[in-house]
Write a protein that holds these residues in place. Sequence first.
Motif, PDB file in Angstrom:
ATOM      1  N   GLY A  82       0.793  -1.220   0.000  1.00  0.00           N
ATOM      2  CA  GLY A  82       0.000   0.000   0.000  1.00  0.00           C
ATOM      3  C   GLY A  82       0.823   1.267   0.000  1.00  0.00           C
ATOM      4  O   GLY A  82       0.266   2.362  -0.060  1.00  0.00           O
ATOM      5  N   ILE A  83       2.154   1.159   0.087  1.00  0.00           N
ATOM      6  CA  ILE A  83       3.038   2.322   0.021  1.00  0.00           C
ATOM      7  C   ILE A  83       3.935   2.149  -1.194  1.00  0.00           C
ATOM      8  O   ILE A  83       4.698   1.184  -1.278  1.00  0.00           O
ATOM      9  CB  ILE A  83       3.876   2.490   1.301  1.00  0.00           C
ATOM     10  N   HIS A  84       3.851   3.081  -2.128  1.00  0.00           N
ATOM     11  CA  HIS A  84       4.580   2.975  -3.391  1.00  0.00           C
ATOM     12  C   HIS A  84       5.469   4.207  -3.558  1.00  0.00           C
ATOM     13  O   HIS A  84       5.003   5.341  -3.413  1.00  0.00           O
ATOM     14  CB  HIS A  84       3.620   2.884  -4.571  1.00  0.00           C
ATOM     15  N   VAL A  85       6.731   3.990  -3.873  1.00  0.00           N
ATOM     16  CA  VAL A  85       7.671   5.068  -4.162  1.00  0.00           C
ATOM     17  C   VAL A  85       8.079   4.931  -5.623  1.00  0.00           C
ATOM     18  O   VAL A  85       8.735   3.961  -6.002  1.00  0.00           O
ATOM     19  CB  VAL A  85       8.898   5.004  -3.234  1.00  0.00           C
ATOM     20  N   LEU A  86       7.672   5.900  -6.438  1.00  0.00           N
ATOM     21  CA  LEU A  86       7.873   5.829  -7.885  1.00  0.00           C
ATOM     22  C   LEU A  86       8.956   6.824  -8.295  1.00  0.00           C
ATOM     23  O   LEU A  86       8.732   8.030  -8.296  1.00  0.00           O
ATOM     24  CB  LEU A  86       6.565   6.139  -8.620  1.00  0.00           C
ATOM     25  N   THR A  87      10.134   6.312  -8.624  1.00  0.00           N
ATOM     26  CA  THR A  87      11.259   7.175  -8.966  1.00  0.00           C
ATOM     27  C   THR A  87      11.930   6.797 -10.276  1.00  0.00           C
ATOM     28  O   THR A  87      12.886   7.454 -10.679  1.00  0.00           O
ATOM     29  CB  THR A  87      12.324   7.118  -7.843  1.00  0.00           C
TER      30      THR A  87
END
Length: 384
Positions: free
Chosen positions: A100-105
């Motif tokens: 449920g926690i997404h880091v899009l880099t």
Amino acid sequence: MRILHTSDWHIGRSFHGHSTLDALRGVLDALIAQVHEHDVDLVVVAGDVFDSAAPAADCYRLLTDALRGISDAGARVIVTSGNHDSAARLGFQAGLLRDGIHVLTDPAAIGTPVTIDDEHGPVHVYGVPFLEPSLVRHLWPGVEVRSQAQALDQALGLIRADLADRGGRSVAIAHCFAAGVEPTSGLERDIQQGGLDVVPLAAFDGIDYVALGHIHGRQRLSDAVRYAGAPLHYSFGEADKPRGSWLVDLDAAGLAAVTWLDLPVPRRLVTLRGRLDDLLTAPAHAEIEDAWVCVQYTDPTPQSDPMRRLLSRFPYCATVMHTPEGARADDGSTYARRVRAARNDRELIDAFLAHVRDGEGATEREREIIAEVVDERVAAEVSA
């Protein structure tokens, strides 16, 4: 689906030499409470999560606590990187984060969304990290990418192409300077320094909601394209800008409503202008003695130890500037010319004082002292 749009946390930024971590922690705690109160399904953080590419350990702890707090409040989180973040440092732990926690880099993954379903079907959320043209042009051979506007145009084209295949509603998160922002809206530091690279508003066509970051004041460029601004005041130029986030509702057809939610201001920011003695004694300033204060004192000449004196009344005085009123206009005469024009030592000293005090020569009392000193010097030379 209910979305909370925030950005530009700048974890680790100082305010005139003072740490902002505790203040930001309190504001993010309030944001987490809003997530719970308003039954938010998704929080998007549109870049500049950290203030530097190499944040201190305390900054990581604050980010971890905030993301966990949002998750515990029942919302999913999608974070993208901005120009202040190191995409690698922000994204290295993406695989370690809870569901449920997404880091899009990763710019190579721009066309691949995080898809979240609600009662009306899928919502595709596309994260666009800050795109430095020189670092991403190799991803798209044959496409001219010399500016951030061109990079964003390519990225949004990839998003629209993917969305055409998938169908459904869409949200894009980007960190850029978009056309239409008011010039007084608390611009980012690199923008103030002349690094303008404007992305046309039309680049965002076809997206149900575009959550932007990079500008520190809230902005509505259209119903569907907005900046949330920073959750904390990071300069006196932002003092009159509200702090908060956008609460975005999507229904079956797309964008349904957008509402502003205020966040608390831990300590207000005030700019005071006037003569130093008046600022130190005026009863009207009693109500702002606990505020962050920027002082512009207008005395004709610089005053001794102004910061120490101001701190005795305003313990959160952050900066002091001498901005005299009624400064004399430049008569075109250089200091060297005024020195050559001096007929005696008294006029020479007066010329020096006028040079260092913005045109103000010796006062009557100072002339008396100068005369005494010069006369004593002359008498000593004669007697020698």
